[in-house]
Design a protein around this motif. Structure first.
Motif, PDB file in Angstrom:
ATOM      1  N   UNK A 193       0.862  -1.235   0.052  1.00 22.29           N
ATOM      2  CA  UNK A 193       0.035  -0.073  -0.225  1.00 22.29           C
ATOM      3  C   UNK A 193       0.972   1.367  -0.186  1.00 22.29           C
ATOM      4  N   UNK A 194       1.636   1.025   0.631  1.00 23.52           N
ATOM      5  CA  UNK A 194       3.055   1.937   0.451  1.00 23.52           C
ATOM      6  C   UNK A 194       3.544   2.457  -0.623  1.00 23.52           C
ATOM      7  N   UNK A 195       3.812   1.750  -1.377  1.00 25.14           N
ATOM      8  CA  UNK A 195       4.408   1.684  -2.740  1.00 25.14           C
ATOM      9  C   UNK A 195       3.456   2.089  -3.394  1.00 25.14           C
ATOM     10  N   UNK A 196       2.563   1.867  -3.464  1.00 22.15           N
ATOM     11  CA  UNK A 196       1.475   2.519  -3.998  1.00 22.15           C
ATOM     12  C   UNK A 196       0.980   3.503  -4.315  1.00 22.15           C
ATOM     13  N   UNK A 197       0.772   4.665  -2.630  1.00 22.54           N
ATOM     14  CA  UNK A 197       0.967   5.909  -2.362  1.00 22.54           C
ATOM     15  C   UNK A 197       2.134   6.401  -2.850  1.00 22.54           C
ATOM     16  N   UNK A 198       3.349   5.908  -2.332  1.00 23.83           N
ATOM     17  CA  UNK A 198       4.536   6.571  -3.284  1.00 23.83           C
ATOM     18  C   UNK A 198       4.731   6.642  -4.429  1.00 23.83           C
ATOM     19  N   UNK A 199       4.226   5.968  -5.208  1.00 25.43           N
ATOM     20  CA  UNK A 199       3.973   6.292  -7.065  1.00 25.43           C
ATOM     21  C   UNK A 199       3.348   7.001  -7.035  1.00 25.43           C
ATOM     22  N   UNK A 200       1.948   7.291  -6.392  1.00 21.87           N
ATOM     23  CA  UNK A 200       0.455   8.179  -6.792  1.00 21.87           C
ATOM     24  C   UNK A 200       1.512   9.443  -6.622  1.00 21.87           C
ATOM     25  N   UNK A 201       1.238   9.700  -5.720  1.00 19.67           N
ATOM     26  CA  UNK A 201       2.661  10.657  -4.954  1.00 19.67           C
ATOM     27  C   UNK A 201       3.345  11.203  -6.285  1.00 19.67           C
ATOM     28  N   UNK A 202       4.474  10.425  -6.542  1.00 15.44           N
ATOM     29  CA  UNK A 202       5.263  10.332  -7.681  1.00 15.44           C
ATOM     30  C   UNK A 202       4.738  11.149  -9.280  1.00 15.44           C
ATOM     31  N   UNK A 203       3.850  10.524  -9.649  1.00 20.29           N
ATOM     32  CA  UNK A 203       2.860  10.729 -10.645  1.00 20.29           C
ATOM     33  C   UNK A 203       2.500  12.455 -10.214  1.00 20.29           C
ATOM     34  N   UNK A 204       1.550  12.321  -9.402  1.00 19.14           N
ATOM     35  CA  UNK A 204       1.099  13.738  -9.964  1.00 19.14           C
ATOM     36  C   UNK A 204       2.481  14.687  -9.517  1.00 19.14           C
ATOM     37  N   UNK A 205       3.334  14.659  -8.496  1.00 21.37           N
ATOM     38  CA  UNK A 205       4.351  15.044  -9.168  1.00 21.37           C
ATOM     39  C   UNK A 205       4.855  15.615 -10.579  1.00 21.37           C
ATOM     40  N   UNK A 206       4.947  14.702 -11.635  1.00 21.33           N
ATOM     41  CA  UNK A 206       5.606  14.611 -12.233  1.00 21.33           C
ATOM     42  C   UNK A 206       4.410  15.580 -13.371  1.00 21.33           C
ATOM     43  N   UNK A 207       3.397  15.025 -12.999  1.00 18.60           N
ATOM     44  CA  UNK A 207       2.479  15.818 -13.811  1.00 18.60           C
ATOM     45  C   UNK A 207       2.190  17.294 -14.151  1.00 18.60           C
ATOM     46  N   UNK A 208       1.996  17.961 -12.225  1.00 18.90           N
ATOM     47  CA  UNK A 208       2.328  19.400 -11.976  1.00 18.90           C
ATOM     48  C   UNK A 208       3.754  19.792 -12.059  1.00 18.90           C
ATOM     49  N   UNK A 209       4.456  18.963 -12.352  1.00 15.41           N
ATOM     50  CA  UNK A 209       5.554  20.126 -13.040  1.00 15.41           C
ATOM     51  C   UNK A 209       5.619  20.235 -14.585  1.00 15.41           C
TER      52      UNK A 209
END
Length: 324
Positions: A193-209
């Motif tokens: 679950x933590x890996x899924x959350x971290x991956x989702x946060x990374x994807x959101x940060x990349x999209x924001x950038x």
């Protein structure tokens, strides 16, 4: 030769066959008319024994075998079960949920309801036995105290177990293994679950950038086309935080003041060798380069020719020997 016995046998066989055929015809006609009833052709055994719940006789027999002894001699108890402990109730709920998930996931097992599950029924039955015994003990001790009979438990008293210690040790080891497996599966699930959350946060940060970069590029295009005249979008919009000065005690302030009067403030250290507009405009130290052929001259104004390679090597070797 006399053939009368043979003739008599033939006549008797013919008469028996005719009688048998006539009896079959009669039975068929009676069956067609519905005259045949059960029990006419097959012997039905009837049991004339009657089972009766004779309450009076049972009470009479009970009164004959009953001994009118005081309660302290009989120690019989009729009581309700003890209240269910919260820990046991929680454990029962967890087991019900776990068993329901197991039955839903496994299609080979029969689809029982939670209340109809035989495993849960066994657990509930054992729990009811325990509660019933606990309630009997509580009521019995209160009744003994009311009668003024002292109760105590010997120091060397050991209750006899229904199962051996080896069997209970195996059960304990099995329960520990199951608990360890459950903890391991919980940890694995949490890590996943933590890996899924971290991956989702990374994807959101990349999209924001990417979105910010796309927005800046659009503003640059507008500036190039002349639609936009200012470059405010290139400035950082974050407001600088006002740093509060460190409050020093009077003793430290006095020490810093003495050092300042003696050595000064020191000045800026970083980027001290960088060029500025005034340093780049200063040409006071500029010297005009000489023309070729007017380098170092010897006596008479003639240029000394450079020595050969071997000669230079010999001079270096001599200088090294002198230094040694």
């Amino acid at each position: 030769m006399d053939t009368s016995p043979i003739r008599n046998m033939k006549d008797s066989s013919e008469t028996s066959e005719s009688e048998y055929s006539s009896s079959d015809e009669e039975l068929q006609e009676a069956f067609a008319k519905g005259l045949l009833k059960p029990g006419l052709n097959v012997a039905v055994e009837t049991n004339n024994k009657q089972f009766k719940n004779c309450v009076n006789l049972m009470k009479q027999k009970l009164s004959e075998i009953k001994l009118n002894l005081p309660w302290i001699e009989r120690l019989d108890m009729v009581n309700a079960p003890a209240p269910l402990a919260p820990e046991l109730a929680l454990q029962m709920e967890e087991q019900e949920v776990r068993r329901a998930k197991q039955l839903q996931g496994n299609k080979k097992l029969p689809q029982y309801k939670t209340s109809q599950d035989p495993v849960l029924n066994d657990f509930r039955r054992e729990t009811m036995f325990h509660r019933q015994a606990q309630g009997a003990v509580m009521d019995g001790i209160a009744r003994l105290k009311k009668l003024g009979i002292p109760t105590f438990r010997p120091d060397d008293y050991f209750a006899e177990m229904a199962k051996s210690d080896e069997h209970m040790q195996k059960v304990r080891v099995n329960l520990m293994k199951k608990q360890a497996m459950a903890q391991r599966s919980d940890k694995v699930r949490q890590m996943r679950q933590q890996k899924k959350v971290a991956k989702q946060m990374q994807v959101e940060a990349t999209l924001k950038k990417h979105a910010e970069k796309r927005k800046v590029l659009e503003e640059v295009k507008k500036y190039r086309k002349g639609i936009r005249q200012d470059l405010d979008f290139l400035e950082d919009k974050k407001k600088p935080q006002n740093k509060q000065p460190n409050k020093m005690n009077p003793k430290a302030q006095m020490k810093a003041k003495i050092k300042t009067s003696k050595y000064g403030f020191g000045g800026k250290k970083r980027r001290s060798k960088w060029n500025t507009s005034s340093s780049s405009a200063n040409v006071s130290e500029y010297r005009k380069p000489q023309k070729p052929g007017r380098g170092k001259q010897g006596k008479g104004g003639k240029v000394k020719p450079r020595l050969g390679k071997n000669r230079r090597i010999q001079i270096k070797a001599r200088s090294k020997k002198r230094l040694q």
